[in-house]
Design a protein around this motif. Structure first.
Motif, short mmCIF file in Angstrom:
data_model
loop_
_atom_site.label_atom_id
_atom_site.label_comp_id
_atom_site.label_asym_id
_atom_site.label_seq_id
_atom_site.Cartn_x
_atom_site.Cartn_y
_atom_site.Cartn_z
N TYR A 183 -1.67 9.24 5.55
CA TYR A 183 -1.96 7.90 5.85
C TYR A 183 -1.01 7.48 7.12
O TYR A 183 -1.78 6.84 8.03
N ILE A 239 -11.89 6.98 2.85
CA ILE A 239 -10.54 5.99 3.08
C ILE A 239 -10.77 5.71 4.44
O ILE A 239 -10.28 4.31 4.72
N ASN A 261 -10.62 -2.94 6.70
CA ASN A 261 -9.61 -3.81 6.66
C ASN A 261 -9.14 -4.39 7.96
O ASN A 261 -8.87 -5.44 8.00
N PHE A 294 -6.74 0.88 -0.93
CA PHE A 294 -7.25 0.03 0.29
C PHE A 294 -8.31 -0.68 -0.11
O PHE A 294 -8.69 -1.80 0.51
N ASN A 296 -3.74 -8.40 -4.31
CA ASN A 296 -3.40 -7.33 -3.49
C ASN A 296 -2.87 -6.06 -4.24
O ASN A 296 -3.40 -4.94 -4.77
N THR A 345 -6.66 -3.84 -1.13
CA THR A 345 -6.39 -4.67 0.10
C THR A 345 -7.71 -5.66 0.70
O THR A 345 -7.37 -6.92 0.80
N ASP A 364 0.66 -1.26 -0.02
CA ASP A 364 -0.05 0.09 0.15
C ASP A 364 0.85 1.30 -0.26
O ASP A 364 0.62 2.05 -0.79
N ASN A 365 1.66 1.53 1.00
CA ASN A 365 2.85 2.26 1.11
C ASN A 365 3.41 2.80 -0.31
O ASN A 365 3.53 3.75 -0.86
N ILE A 413 -10.34 1.59 5.48
CA ILE A 413 -9.17 1.23 6.51
C ILE A 413 -9.68 0.67 7.74
O ILE A 413 -9.00 -0.19 8.11
N SER A 445 -5.00 -3.17 -6.26
CA SER A 445 -4.76 -2.01 -5.79
C SER A 445 -4.61 -1.07 -6.90
O SER A 445 -4.89 0.24 -7.17
#
Length: 504
Positions: free
Chosen positions: A264, A345, A352, A403, A386, A406, A248-249, A349, A390
């Protein structure tokens, strides 16, 4: 014999107390570090940590495999088999430590290509070699920690690690104030790492004196081959999970912008703090689960699984609800409105976090029952889905798409793999009841979340919002789950722990 519940609570309590002290002193040490040394040295610590993390993949999950294999011989008091496993583990961890040193030496000439700085950093290669040595010393003498963990004596390791951690941070502060040299900071780490491992080894020898007379007992070729098979399966889990946690990052930074990675990270910092506390609690009972599985029938293991799943649903559900309700007002008060992400968002998250939490108990039970050979495809498949989902969703919907990708990987793979094999191979029944219960839990927590969110919106002040989120969510969870079999199982164990009934 001490009860599993009592050992679990002891492990958890000690971990939480020592963790709080260590975090505070670590923060103080980092503050002194930042004040006395140039900013480049903070960058070096981050870069070197990333390099060592990659090299440490050589560990391949050996510790997890050894702990799982120790449960049965510990339950059966099979001292010879325990010695065989410990001798294998010692050789493996010494090899890992030597590999890290060797790989570090090979990488040292190429540091100038990895470290970009406006001004040259003196003794750069020396700093890196000391950092490598610091990491390598984490493996020497460390193999006996797993025996204490499997024997539900993790609190011994926790106390020793945190005491040496506190000493390390205190000495680092003193030496930084006296010398203002990064090299002393690293030297203190090396000495305290060795001290930690040697001390834990001493306590393990004292607790298990037969280890000294079993130094020449080794696994036969068939057993060694089986161990390497389990390690290779666990390796896939470790590599896959590393990719999942990093995706993700990387995508946010490379495809949207590093500023959004920073935004984030503020949310992630809060979430990780809560996760760390929950993880301590789950780790504290993981050895108890392994011991329970080694001693009890399938029906008893199934009852424990149901109770643990209820705890997971409650804790992660309540936390996710509070994240969803309190993230925005917390960030607004803490940093200001310009640091807020869109609520869509925040919602994703939080979901998740909840789904990941629901997967933890089946994953723990699958691991302690040795099912990682059958589920080894899960993390690699998750990582692939993922990444692909993504990227696609990011192009369609921007940041929230990362996200959502994910979430897709969780729903398409993680949510069913471990429960399927667990019910099939351990409980000996179909997993239909589990999935029906899972859907009910998700719907229940979603309904409670919606009511709690509306309640928090109606409250004007931040402190009242926090209290409303905590009280209302837990009250509604109690109403929904207070009469269930799993809740009664948990409350009975709590009463036993308080001394009303002794668990045998």
């Amino acid at each position: 014999m001490e009860s599993r519940t009592k050992n679990s609570v002891k492990n958890m309590t000690v971990s939480l107390i020592m963790q709080a002290i260590t975090i505070l002193l670590s923060f103080a040490c980092r503050t002194v570090f930042a004040k006395l040394l140039e900013t480049e040295y903070l960058g070096l610590s981050g870069l070197f940590s990333n390099i060592i993390s990659v090299l440490s993949l050589s560990e391949l999950g050996i510790a997890s495999v050894i702990i799982i294999h120790l449960y049965k011989p510990l339950a059966d008091n099979d001292e010879d088999q325990i010695c065989r496993l410990m001798n294998f583990y010692k050789k493996a961890y010494n090899a890992v430590g030597l590999f890290i040193i060797g790989a570090g030496l090979i990488l040292t000439p190429f540091l100038d290509y990895l470290v970009k700085s406006d001004a040259p950093i003196p003794y750069l290669k020396l700093y890196f070699l000391l950092f490598v040595l610091q990491s390598a010393t984490s493996y020497f003498f460390a193999y006996k920690q797993s025996l204490l963990t499997a024997a539900q004596r993790e609190y011994i390791c926790t106390v020793v690690r945190h005491i040496f951690g506190i000493v390390m941070n205190a000495l680092q502060i003193v030496f930084l104030l006296l010398t203002k040299q990064y090299v002393t900071y690293l030297l203190v780490s090396i000495v305290t790492n060795l001290g930690t491992n040697i001390t834990i080894s001493y306590f393990a020898d004292k607790r298990f004196p037969f280890l000294k007379r079993g130094k020449r007992i080794h696994l036969d070729k068939t057993q060694t081959k089986g161990m390497f098979k389990d390690v290779s399966s666990m390796m896939l889990h470790k590599v896959g999970n590393t990719v999942i946690s990093s995706t993700d990052n990387i995508l946010i930074s490379s495809m949207i912008g590093v500023i959004y990675t920073g935004l984030y990270s503020n949310y992630l910092l809060i979430m990780n703090s809560i996760t760390q506390v929950i993880t301590i609690a789950l780790n504290a009972v993981s050895a108890s689960i392994g011991d329970f599985n080694a001693r009890k029938t399938a029906d008893e293991r199934y009852e424990l699984f149901g109770a643990m799943q209820l705890i997971s649903t409650w804790v992660f559900g309540m936390s996710a609800i509070c994240f969803c309700c309190l993230f925005q007002p917390t960030i607004k008060i803490w940093l200001g409105e310009k640091y807020l992400l869109d609520f869509s968002i925040v919602l994703v998250i939080s979901i998740n976090f909840f789904i990941n939490g629901l997967c933890r108990v089946p994953g723990t039970f699958a691991d302690v029952n040795g099912l990682y050979n059958k589920t080894k495809f899960k993390p690699i498949l998750m990582a692939t889905i993922n990444l692909a989902a993504s990227i696609i969703f990011l192009k369609l919907w921007g940041l929230v798409g990362v996200f959502l990708g994910t979430l897709v990987s969780y729903l398409s793979v993680a949510i069913w793999v471990d429960p399927y094999f667990l019910y099939k191979d351990v409980f000996g029944v179909g997993a239909e009841k589990y999935f029906i219960s899972l859907v009910k839990n998700v719907v229940t927590v979603s309904f409670i979340g919606a009511i709690t969110y509306l309640g928090v919106l109606a409250v004007p002040y931040y402190v009242l919002k926090v209290l409303t989120a905590l009280v209302l969510s837990n009250l509604l969870l109690l109403i929904c789950y207070g009469r269930t079999r799993g809740f009664k199982f948990v409350t009975t164990r709590i009463k036993n722990l308080l001394g009303r009934t002794r668990i045998k």
